[in-house]
Design a protein around this motif. Structure first.
Motif, PDB file in Angstrom:
ATOM      1  N   GLY A  35      39.886  30.660  16.103  1.00  0.00           N
ATOM      2  CA  GLY A  35      39.196  30.795  15.599  1.00  0.00           C
ATOM      3  C   GLY A  35      39.088  29.897  13.629  1.00  0.00           C
ATOM      4  N   TRP A  36      40.576  29.693  13.453  1.00  0.00           N
ATOM      5  CA  TRP A  36      40.609  28.233  12.597  1.00  0.00           C
ATOM      6  C   TRP A  36      39.067  26.708  12.669  1.00  0.00           C
ATOM      7  CZ3 TRP A  36      41.407  23.625  14.165  1.00  0.00           C
ATOM      8  CH2 TRP A  36      41.227  22.720  14.940  1.00  0.00           C
ATOM      9  N   VAL A  37      38.955  26.983  13.965  1.00  0.00           N
ATOM     10  CA  VAL A  37      37.770  26.200  14.026  1.00  0.00           C
ATOM     11  C   VAL A  37      36.059  26.869  13.959  1.00  0.00           C
ATOM     12  CG1 VAL A  37      36.885  24.688  16.098  1.00  0.00           C
ATOM     13  CG2 VAL A  37      39.233  24.649  15.510  1.00  0.00           C
ATOM     14  N   LEU A  38      36.256  27.944  14.210  1.00  0.00           N
ATOM     15  CA  LEU A  38      34.531  28.683  14.623  1.00  0.00           C
ATOM     16  C   LEU A  38      34.254  29.557  13.143  1.00  0.00           C
ATOM     17  CD1 LEU A  38      34.608  30.574  17.928  1.00  0.00           C
ATOM     18  CD2 LEU A  38      33.037  28.572  16.900  1.00  0.00           C
ATOM     19  N   LEU A  39      35.758  29.130  12.313  1.00  0.00           N
ATOM     20  CA  LEU A  39      35.156  30.453  10.897  1.00  0.00           C
ATOM     21  C   LEU A  39      36.529  30.069   9.709  1.00  0.00           C
ATOM     22  CD1 LEU A  39      35.421  33.704  12.747  1.00  0.00           C
ATOM     23  CD2 LEU A  39      33.728  32.948  11.953  1.00  0.00           C
ATOM     24  N   VAL A  40      36.566  28.891  10.182  1.00  0.00           N
ATOM     25  CA  VAL A  40      37.272  27.919   8.409  1.00  0.00           C
ATOM     26  C   VAL A  40      36.137  28.374   7.669  1.00  0.00           C
ATOM     27  CG1 VAL A  40      37.009  25.730   9.405  1.00  0.00           C
ATOM     28  CG2 VAL A  40      38.813  26.456   7.639  1.00  0.00           C
ATOM     29  N   GLY A  41      34.256  27.794   7.631  1.00  0.00           N
ATOM     30  CA  GLY A  41      33.702  27.834   7.116  1.00  0.00           C
ATOM     31  C   GLY A  41      33.309  29.254   6.315  1.00  0.00           C
ATOM     32  N   ALA A 118      33.497  32.727  21.466  1.00  0.00           N
ATOM     33  CA  ALA A 118      33.372  31.837  21.138  1.00  0.00           C
ATOM     34  C   ALA A 118      32.966  30.777  22.064  1.00  0.00           C
ATOM     35  CB  ALA A 118      35.238  31.196  21.104  1.00  0.00           C
ATOM     36  N   ILE A 119      34.239  31.135  22.748  1.00  0.00           N
ATOM     37  CA  ILE A 119      33.343  30.130  24.199  1.00  0.00           C
ATOM     38  C   ILE A 119      31.701  29.464  24.421  1.00  0.00           C
ATOM     39  CG2 ILE A 119      34.301  29.105  26.683  1.00  0.00           C
ATOM     40  CD1 ILE A 119      36.457  30.382  26.453  1.00  0.00           C
ATOM     41  N   SER A 120      31.360  30.288  24.703  1.00  0.00           N
ATOM     42  CA  SER A 120      30.391  30.098  24.913  1.00  0.00           C
ATOM     43  C   SER A 120      29.246  29.677  23.303  1.00  0.00           C
ATOM     44  CB  SER A 120      29.188  31.405  25.085  1.00  0.00           C
ATOM     45  OG  SER A 120      29.777  31.722  26.867  1.00  0.00           O
ATOM     46  N   ALA A 121      29.845  30.098  22.122  1.00  0.00           N
ATOM     47  CA  ALA A 121      29.395  29.682  21.307  1.00  0.00           C
ATOM     48  C   ALA A 121      29.191  27.958  20.690  1.00  0.00           C
ATOM     49  CB  ALA A 121      29.989  30.447  19.536  1.00  0.00           C
ATOM     50  N   SER A 124      26.869  26.637  23.441  1.00  0.00           N
ATOM     51  CA  SER A 124      26.106  26.752  23.157  1.00  0.00           C
ATOM     52  C   SER A 124      25.163  25.864  21.783  1.00  0.00           C
ATOM     53  CB  SER A 124      25.433  27.050  22.804  1.00  0.00           C
ATOM     54  OG  SER A 124      25.889  28.162  22.296  1.00  0.00           O
ATOM     55  N   SER A 125      25.958  25.492  20.487  1.00  0.00           N
ATOM     56  CA  SER A 125      25.917  25.314  19.080  1.00  0.00           C
ATOM     57  C   SER A 125      26.308  23.985  18.770  1.00  0.00           C
ATOM     58  CB  SER A 125      26.584  26.364  18.390  1.00  0.00           C
ATOM     59  OG  SER A 125      27.622  26.250  18.377  1.00  0.00           O
ATOM     60  N   MET A 126      27.540  23.268  19.809  1.00  0.00           N
ATOM     61  CA  MET A 126      27.834  22.127  19.497  1.00  0.00           C
ATOM     62  C   MET A 126      27.545  21.092  20.996  1.00  0.00           C
ATOM     63  SD  MET A 126      28.512  22.748  16.170  1.00  0.00           S
ATOM     64  CE  MET A 126      29.088  21.071  16.044  1.00  0.00           C
ATOM     65  N   PRO A 382      30.760  36.651  27.563  1.00  0.00           N
ATOM     66  CA  PRO A 382      29.609  35.544  28.457  1.00  0.00           C
ATOM     67  C   PRO A 382      28.957  35.781  27.869  1.00  0.00           C
ATOM     68  CG  PRO A 382      32.181  35.292  29.118  1.00  0.00           C
ATOM     69  CD  PRO A 382      31.869  36.614  29.002  1.00  0.00           C
ATOM     70  N   PHE A 383      28.746  37.301  28.125  1.00  0.00           N
ATOM     71  CA  PHE A 383      27.293  37.262  27.848  1.00  0.00           C
ATOM     72  C   PHE A 383      26.499  38.520  26.555  1.00  0.00           C
ATOM     73  CE2 PHE A 383      27.932  37.623  32.231  1.00  0.00           C
ATOM     74  CZ  PHE A 383      27.319  37.371  33.320  1.00  0.00           C
ATOM     75  N   LEU A 384      27.100  38.576  25.745  1.00  0.00           N
ATOM     76  CA  LEU A 384      27.144  38.632  23.973  1.00  0.00           C
ATOM     77  C   LEU A 384      26.748  37.304  22.830  1.00  0.00           C
ATOM     78  CD1 LEU A 384      30.212  41.188  24.226  1.00  0.00           C
ATOM     79  CD2 LEU A 384      28.012  41.552  24.673  1.00  0.00           C
TER      80      LEU A 384
END
Length: 483
Positions: A35-41, A118-121, A124-126, A382-384
């Protein structure tokens, strides 16, 4: 450290194999996740700066310490899987037991699909931004709440989910070993971030102390903006979501029935405290690191600042952190899968759920029916889309704190109703310490439900909670009629 023995399961019993170290790594790995990687911003945006976010996580850890201690006392006294159901039932009756377990299932089980999202995000994003992997986003399947769902990230995420499901069907020991490995990987990521901050960053980048970031200037995937009007309200805005990111210490007592035969129960409560404090320090160091690598007001304009800031410095820093961030969700997914299954097992034993939930696989010693239900829920993730992360965070945080507050209240009541219950570990401060746990839990709940709070639950979150309560009533009646 105590020596560890492994007992083969008798028919209908759990395998007794977990040591204090297993419990610590299980809890720590479940808490920190990625969560810290995805949402620290997002944390910095919500608080109006890194300092308010750091203070909020410190307060959150301190608030949860007494609650964690109550779990330690109750678990050492009543060491059964999903014990929170038994605690509330013995203290306040079956209705309280049912809904305490039901809300903790919601709070924990949500985190399985959350981590899959989070894994899928990240894929696909990074990962898809790398020149040799841009094919990953070549096939778009559909969109959920505006978030695109791509074929190849979904396939990879589903494969990781299947690994976690397999390990949990295999048994708690296999799952605990995975948690220990991932905890080390995440610690490596934090050390890397701190080293980069020390050599490339500056404390001056933490200023301004408070600044409101509008949605159109935010790099947040969920378009998070600063709702607080000043520094102190910024702390409160972040504080109310910290329980979600500390959710995981409760996975320690949920597996109490699988403790090794020679476990030192007098130290059990201190393991929960150690997991909370270590996680609090981890979060604060991460916020500091990513708030100082570059000016924080600039960092939050990029998607996933914890990774984007490193990409500006060197790909040699960026790629290892990206790899760690991608495998990191497996740890909490694994821990919450196991914890949720054991809560369902306890509810099945109490006839709050159909009787099949009370059965344990004779070979692996795992709750088979609960594992099947959670496997389906996990594979939905993964489908969300990534836009569902924030609503799921709010609902899980509320459900988790509500259930933990009930556990604290149960601990206090049992001190009066069952004073002679053997308690190898006791809450420091006795009844006063337990009272603080109840008070702190009540404060966090109030901040989530009072309409004037800067982080009150949104209408969509209330709709999910209301639907869960109605479903809980239906399930309880069906289980009652079936019995």
């Amino acid at each position: 450290m105590e020596t560890q023995s492994t007992s083969a399961p008798q028919s209908g019993q759990m395998v007794k194999s977990l040591s204090l170290w297993n419990y610590f790594t299980m809890g720590f790995g479940a808490i920190i996740g990625t969560g810290w990687v995805l949402l620290v911003g997002d944390w910095m945006i919500m608080g109006g700066g890194p300092l308010s976010a750091m203070i909020a996580f410190l307060i959150g850890a301190l608030f949860l310490l007494p609650i964690g201690a109550t779990f330690g006392e109750l678990t050492a006294a009543i060491p059964i899987s999903g014990g929170i159901v038994e605690y509330a039932d013995r203290a306040f009756g079956p209705l309280a037991g049912h809904f305490t377990g039901w809300f903790l299932v919601l709070g924990n089980a949500i985190l399985c699909p959350w981590e899959a999202i989070a894994i899928s995000a990240l894929l696909s994003s990074m990962w898809a931004q790398l020149p040799w992997l841009n094919w990953m986003n070549s096939v778009e399947l559909y969109r959920v709440a505006g978030s695109p769902i791509y074929l190849y990230p979904t396939i990879i995420s589903v494969s990781i989910c299947l690994l976690v499901i397999h390990l949990n069907f295999k048994g708690a020991k296999s799952a605990a070993k995975l948690g220990g490995f991932l905890s080390k990987a995440l610690l490596t990521g934090m050390v890397l971030a701190m080293a980069i901050s020390l050599f490339k960053g500056s404390p001056a980048n933490l200023t301004p102390i408070f600044e409101a970031i509008p949605a159109d200037a935010s790099g947040s995937a969920a378009e998070v903006s600063t709702q607080a009007g000043n520094f102190w309200y910024g702390i409160l805005a972040v504080l109310v979501i910290t329980p979600f990111f500390y959710a995981g210490f409760d996975t320690i007592p949920q597996s109490a029935e699988e403790a090794s035969a020679d476990l030192n129960w007098k130290k059990f409560g201190w393991i929960i405290a150690a997991a909370l404090l270590a996680s609090g320090a981890f979060y604060m160091l991460c916020i500091y690191a990513f708030g100082t690598i570059m000016p924080w007001t600039e960092a939050v304009t990029h998607p996933v600042p914890a990774l984007s800031t490193l990409a500006f410095i060197s790909m040699w820093f960026y790629l290892p952190m990206l790899l760690i961030a991608t495998i990191g969700p497996v740890g909490p997914m694994n821990a919450f899968f196991g914890a949720s299954a054991r809560i369902m097992l306890a509810m099945g034993r109490k006839q709050y759920l159909p009787g099949s939930f009370a059965k344990v696989d004779e070979k692996s010693g795992t709750p088979k029916t609960a594992n099947l239900v959670l496997a389906v829920a996990t594979l939905i993730g993964p489908f969300l889309g990534g836009n569902l992360l924030i609503p799921l965070t709010e609902v899980s945080s509320f459900s988790f704190v509500l259930a933990c507050s009930m556990a604290a209240a149960s601990c206090l009541r049992l001190r009066y109703t069952e004073p002679d219950l053997p308690r190898p570990y006791q809450v420091p401060g006795g009844k006063v310490g337990i009272g603080l746990a109840v008070l702190f839990g009540g404060i966090i709940i109030a901040l989530q439900v009072l309409p004037f709070s800067p982080a009150a639950l949104k209408p969509v979150s209330w709709m999910i909670i209301a639907g869960w309560v109605i479903l809980g009533i239906i399930v309880k009646r069906l289980a009652h009629h079936a019995s």
